[in-house]
Design a protein around this motif. Structure first.
Motif, PDB file in Angstrom:
ATOM      1  N   LEU A 112       4.675  60.150  78.113  1.00 47.32           N
ATOM      2  CA  LEU A 112       5.311  59.209  79.068  1.00 47.32           C
ATOM      3  C   LEU A 112       5.493  57.728  77.964  1.00 47.32           C
ATOM      4  O   LEU A 112       6.359  57.099  78.306  1.00 47.32           O
ATOM      5  N   GLU A 113       4.822  57.494  76.930  1.00 47.74           N
ATOM      6  CA  GLU A 113       5.004  56.316  76.128  1.00 47.74           C
ATOM      7  C   GLU A 113       6.248  56.492  75.318  1.00 47.74           C
ATOM      8  O   GLU A 113       6.716  55.525  74.653  1.00 47.74           O
ATOM      9  N   ASN A 114       6.808  57.892  75.267  1.00 41.42           N
ATOM     10  CA  ASN A 114       8.139  57.823  74.556  1.00 41.42           C
ATOM     11  C   ASN A 114       9.290  57.648  75.398  1.00 41.42           C
ATOM     12  O   ASN A 114      10.562  58.406  75.147  1.00 41.42           O
ATOM     13  N   ILE A 115       9.230  57.439  76.615  1.00 40.39           N
ATOM     14  CA  ILE A 115      10.042  57.070  77.609  1.00 40.39           C
ATOM     15  C   ILE A 115      11.132  55.994  77.264  1.00 40.39           C
ATOM     16  O   ILE A 115      10.946  54.957  76.758  1.00 40.39           O
ATOM     17  N   GLY A 116      12.705  56.505  76.966  1.00 40.10           N
ATOM     18  CA  GLY A 116      13.332  55.476  76.495  1.00 40.10           C
ATOM     19  C   GLY A 116      14.767  55.807  76.592  1.00 40.10           C
ATOM     20  O   GLY A 116      15.285  57.070  76.710  1.00 40.10           O
ATOM     21  N   LEU A 117      15.683  54.899  76.282  1.00 43.67           N
ATOM     22  CA  LEU A 117      17.049  55.214  76.248  1.00 43.67           C
ATOM     23  C   LEU A 117      18.115  54.338  75.317  1.00 43.67           C
ATOM     24  O   LEU A 117      17.488  53.174  74.921  1.00 43.67           O
ATOM     25  N   VAL A 118      19.245  54.723  75.076  1.00 41.71           N
ATOM     26  CA  VAL A 118      20.171  53.830  74.549  1.00 41.71           C
ATOM     27  C   VAL A 118      21.197  53.380  75.691  1.00 41.71           C
ATOM     28  O   VAL A 118      21.625  54.252  76.165  1.00 41.71           O
ATOM     29  N   HIS A 119      21.603  52.318  75.293  1.00 40.97           N
ATOM     30  CA  HIS A 119      22.851  51.746  76.242  1.00 40.97           C
ATOM     31  C   HIS A 119      23.749  51.171  75.494  1.00 40.97           C
ATOM     32  O   HIS A 119      23.500  50.045  74.686  1.00 40.97           O
ATOM     33  N   THR A 120      24.944  51.409  75.681  1.00 36.40           N
ATOM     34  CA  THR A 120      26.040  50.674  74.916  1.00 36.40           C
ATOM     35  C   THR A 120      26.768  49.350  75.816  1.00 36.40           C
ATOM     36  O   THR A 120      26.630  49.447  77.107  1.00 36.40           O
ATOM     37  N   ALA A 121      27.674  48.557  75.247  1.00 33.55           N
ATOM     38  CA  ALA A 121      28.280  47.435  75.888  1.00 33.55           C
ATOM     39  C   ALA A 121      26.960  46.477  76.618  1.00 33.55           C
ATOM     40  O   ALA A 121      27.014  46.265  77.798  1.00 33.55           O
ATOM     41  N   ALA A 122      25.955  46.805  75.525  1.00 30.68           N
ATOM     42  CA  ALA A 122      24.757  46.211  76.535  1.00 30.68           C
ATOM     43  C   ALA A 122      24.477  44.606  76.785  1.00 30.68           C
ATOM     44  O   ALA A 122      23.531  44.441  77.399  1.00 30.68           O
ATOM     45  N   ALA A 123      25.294  44.038  76.417  1.00 29.76           N
ATOM     46  CA  ALA A 123      25.319  42.413  76.922  1.00 29.76           C
ATOM     47  C   ALA A 123      26.045  42.436  78.211  1.00 29.76           C
ATOM     48  O   ALA A 123      26.133  41.148  78.591  1.00 29.76           O
ATOM     49  N   SER A 124      26.427  43.375  78.818  1.00 34.04           N
ATOM     50  CA  SER A 124      27.116  43.199  79.965  1.00 34.04           C
ATOM     51  C   SER A 124      26.114  42.736  81.112  1.00 34.04           C
ATOM     52  O   SER A 124      24.919  42.585  80.831  1.00 34.04           O
ATOM     53  N   GLN A 125      26.630  42.301  82.289  1.00 36.38           N
ATOM     54  CA  GLN A 125      25.824  41.893  83.467  1.00 36.38           C
ATOM     55  C   GLN A 125      24.739  43.022  83.645  1.00 36.38           C
ATOM     56  O   GLN A 125      23.664  42.727  83.813  1.00 36.38           O
ATOM     57  N   LEU A 126      25.379  44.289  83.640  1.00 35.28           N
ATOM     58  CA  LEU A 126      24.472  45.361  84.031  1.00 35.28           C
ATOM     59  C   LEU A 126      23.433  45.566  82.900  1.00 35.28           C
ATOM     60  O   LEU A 126      22.105  45.673  83.148  1.00 35.28           O
ATOM     61  N   GLY A 127      23.857  45.434  81.724  1.00 33.67           N
ATOM     62  CA  GLY A 127      22.991  45.583  80.526  1.00 33.67           C
ATOM     63  C   GLY A 127      21.819  44.561  80.416  1.00 33.67           C
ATOM     64  O   GLY A 127      20.736  44.975  80.272  1.00 33.67           O
ATOM     65  N   GLN A 128      22.217  43.351  80.555  1.00 28.58           N
ATOM     66  CA  GLN A 128      21.042  42.316  80.851  1.00 28.58           C
ATOM     67  C   GLN A 128      20.224  42.665  81.872  1.00 28.58           C
ATOM     68  O   GLN A 128      18.665  42.288  81.621  1.00 28.58           O
ATOM     69  N   MET A 129      20.744  43.093  82.947  1.00 33.28           N
ATOM     70  CA  MET A 129      19.556  43.639  83.946  1.00 33.28           C
ATOM     71  C   MET A 129      18.591  44.619  83.327  1.00 33.28           C
ATOM     72  O   MET A 129      17.596  44.624  83.850  1.00 33.28           O
ATOM     73  N   LEU A 130      19.417  45.583  82.796  1.00 29.39           N
ATOM     74  CA  LEU A 130      18.588  46.632  82.279  1.00 29.39           C
ATOM     75  C   LEU A 130      17.496  46.183  81.335  1.00 29.39           C
ATOM     76  O   LEU A 130      16.244  46.762  81.124  1.00 29.39           O
ATOM     77  N   VAL A 131      17.937  45.428  80.504  1.00 29.45           N
ATOM     78  CA  VAL A 131      16.937  44.747  79.329  1.00 29.45           C
ATOM     79  C   VAL A 131      15.729  44.191  80.286  1.00 29.45           C
ATOM     80  O   VAL A 131      14.410  44.598  79.765  1.00 29.45           O
ATOM     81  N   LYS A 132      15.949  43.433  81.221  1.00 25.58           N
ATOM     82  CA  LYS A 132      14.805  42.794  82.012  1.00 25.58           C
ATOM     83  C   LYS A 132      13.727  43.977  82.593  1.00 25.58           C
ATOM     84  O   LYS A 132      12.677  43.939  82.767  1.00 25.58           O
ATOM     85  N   LEU A 133      14.570  45.002  83.252  1.00 25.03           N
ATOM     86  CA  LEU A 133      13.985  45.971  84.303  1.00 25.03           C
ATOM     87  C   LEU A 133      13.217  46.760  83.242  1.00 25.03           C
ATOM     88  O   LEU A 133      12.005  47.200  83.655  1.00 25.03           O
ATOM     89  N   ALA A 134      13.879  47.095  82.225  1.00 21.66           N
ATOM     90  CA  ALA A 134      13.173  48.153  81.355  1.00 21.66           C
ATOM     91  C   ALA A 134      11.882  47.768  80.871  1.00 21.66           C
ATOM     92  O   ALA A 134      10.692  48.316  80.802  1.00 21.66           O
ATOM     93  N   LYS A 135      12.029  46.542  80.524  1.00 22.98           N
ATOM     94  CA  LYS A 135      10.748  45.783  79.937  1.00 22.98           C
ATOM     95  C   LYS A 135       9.779  45.670  80.951  1.00 22.98           C
ATOM     96  O   LYS A 135       8.502  45.898  80.705  1.00 22.98           O
ATOM     97  N   GLU A 136       9.925  45.419  82.123  1.00 21.45           N
ATOM     98  CA  GLU A 136       9.053  45.320  83.144  1.00 21.45           C
ATOM     99  C   GLU A 136       8.293  46.703  83.427  1.00 21.45           C
ATOM    100  O   GLU A 136       7.472  47.033  83.895  1.00 21.45           O
ATOM    101  N   GLU A 137       9.262  47.853  83.319  1.00 19.43           N
ATOM    102  CA  GLU A 137       8.846  49.031  83.641  1.00 19.43           C
ATOM    103  C   GLU A 137       8.446  49.782  82.451  1.00 19.43           C
ATOM    104  O   GLU A 137       8.317  51.131  82.527  1.00 19.43           O
ATOM    105  N   ASN A 138       7.944  49.457  81.307  1.00 20.15           N
ATOM    106  CA  ASN A 138       7.689  49.918  80.041  1.00 20.15           C
ATOM    107  C   ASN A 138       8.591  50.945  79.640  1.00 20.15           C
ATOM    108  O   ASN A 138       8.165  52.102  79.289  1.00 20.15           O
ATOM    109  N   ILE A 139       9.874  50.899  79.579  1.00 19.91           N
ATOM    110  CA  ILE A 139      10.687  51.765  79.290  1.00 19.91           C
ATOM    111  C   ILE A 139      11.578  51.223  77.887  1.00 19.91           C
ATOM    112  O   ILE A 139      11.792  50.046  77.713  1.00 19.91           O
TER     113      ILE A 139
END
Ligand code: NAP
Length: 341
Positions: free
Chosen positions: A140-167
């Protein structure tokens, strides 16, 4: 080409009447999403002209009338997010929406205008994380992903939620100012695709962090490049075509000998993966709860910064933003219907 699109603002439209099970919403705000204007230049069946439409997918507003029925009646007076208006798109002062499937009452304290983008992007972020969790096989500690165009609205949401969910999240951006935006909201891993050697940096990061899933919003030549950089056995999900181009450069050897997978991701397919039944309701309810929790806090994961416009200057501002010398990062265009023009 967006320059060829003709936009007409109609002022002589009667306020529509909801039927049983539907509500009438006075729209407060609607975001202008890439998936909205992506279809404005879709040719008609004859191929000679564009299909006329009332634009927009989602927005937020106040329910001002019900057409009858238990669920619709209970919504009257509430601030809501909505999707899929039945009388055309969301770029209108009044929309009719199915109370069961298209209306999402907002939590206490959430400002209506702040919930304009309550559905398309945040639910997609929930879909990414759910898909990733289902596919993940290692520790589980290796769960993760790469995201492109990462500064998009969606990308910024993903940064914050991934942090909350240890991804673990590796963000690919195309400019240094986008990297700064992401660092400021807590992004740990960032690769700038305009720097020499970015491919090697990304390949090394994926290897070191044991990440083998990519969600790509760009397509074009980026598809083949990313598939090539992906570790063997990994999956590249194409979920957008910001390059405006087809997915190019996919190598046979990546798909065959290296056992990499190339798939599409679409929010509605994820939401309806289990059909129309109870499981889908549970999935939507869980995502709604998570999205509204994010909207309830200042700078919560599903909240956004916007650039406001009105219905009369929206198209002009969109064209300006889409110029190669402009940037939309951190300035999602939002049409306000609650302010004087
Ligand atoms: N498949 C699905 O179900 C689904 C659901 C939701 C969203 N999406 C997709 O998700 C993507 C992001 O949506 P959004 O509303 O979050 O976008 P957005 O806020 O409008 O931001 C777009 C971002 O992409 C960057 N960008 C634009 N063209 C690019 C290119 N050719 N190469 C690299 N970066 C580029 C922009 O950078 P600048 O600052 O340089 O302008 C900006 O940071 C869109 O492609 C959308 O269609 C798909």
């Amino acid at each position: 080409d967006l320059q060829e699109v003709k936009v007409e603002v109609k002022t002589d439209v009667a306020v529509p009447k909801p039927k049983s099970g539907e509500v009438l919403i006075r729209v407060v705000a609607a975001p202008v999403n890439p998936s909205d204007f992506g279809v404005w230049t879709r040719p008609s069946a004859s191929g000679n002209e564009y299909v006329p439409m009332v634009a927009g997918t989602e927005g937020s507003g106040i329910v001002i009338a019900s057409g009858g029925g238990f669920v619709a009646n209970r919504m009257v007076g509430k601030n809501v997010g909505f999707v899929k208006p039945k009388n055309g798109g969301s770029y209108q002062q009044y929309v009719i929406v199915d109370a069961m499937t298209g209306v999402f009452p907002l939590s206490e304290g959430v400002k209506c205008e702040d919930a304009a983008s309550h559905f398309v992007n945040p639910y997609t972020v929930c879909g990414f994380i759910d898909t990733l969790r289902k596919r993940h096989t290692g520790p589980l500690e290796n769960i993760g992903l790469v995201h492109t165009a990462a500064a998009s609205q969606l990308g910024q949401m993903l940064v914050k939620l991934a942090k909350e969910e240890n991804i673990t999240l590796i963000n690919v951006v195309r400019r240094e100012d986008q990297a700064t935006v992401l660092k400021d909201i807590g992004a740990a891993y960032i690769v700038n695709s305009s720097e020499d050697g970015w491919e090697t940096s990304l390949r090394t990061m994926m290897k070191d962090l044991k990440i083998n899933v990519i969600f790509d919003a760009i397509s074009g030549d980026m598809s083949g490049t990313l598939l090539n950089l992906l570790p063997n056995g990994g999956t590249l999900f194409a979920y957008g075509k910001l390059s405006g181009s087809t997915c190019n450069g996919i190598q046979f050897t990546d798909l065959s000998y290296k056992n990499k997978k190339f798939e599409g991701f679409l929010l509605t397919n994820w939401l309806l993966e289990h059909g129309q039944g109870l499981q889908t309701m549970q999935r939507i309810n869980a995502a709604t709860k998570k999205v509204h929790r994010g909207l309830s806090k200042p700078d919560g994961w599903s909240s956004s910064k916007y650039q406001d416009c009105n219905i009369d200057n929206m198209f002009e501002m969109l064209l300006e933003n889409m110029k190669s010398t402009s940037s939309v990062t951190g300035r999602k265009l939002r049409i306000r219907f609650d302010q004087e023009n």
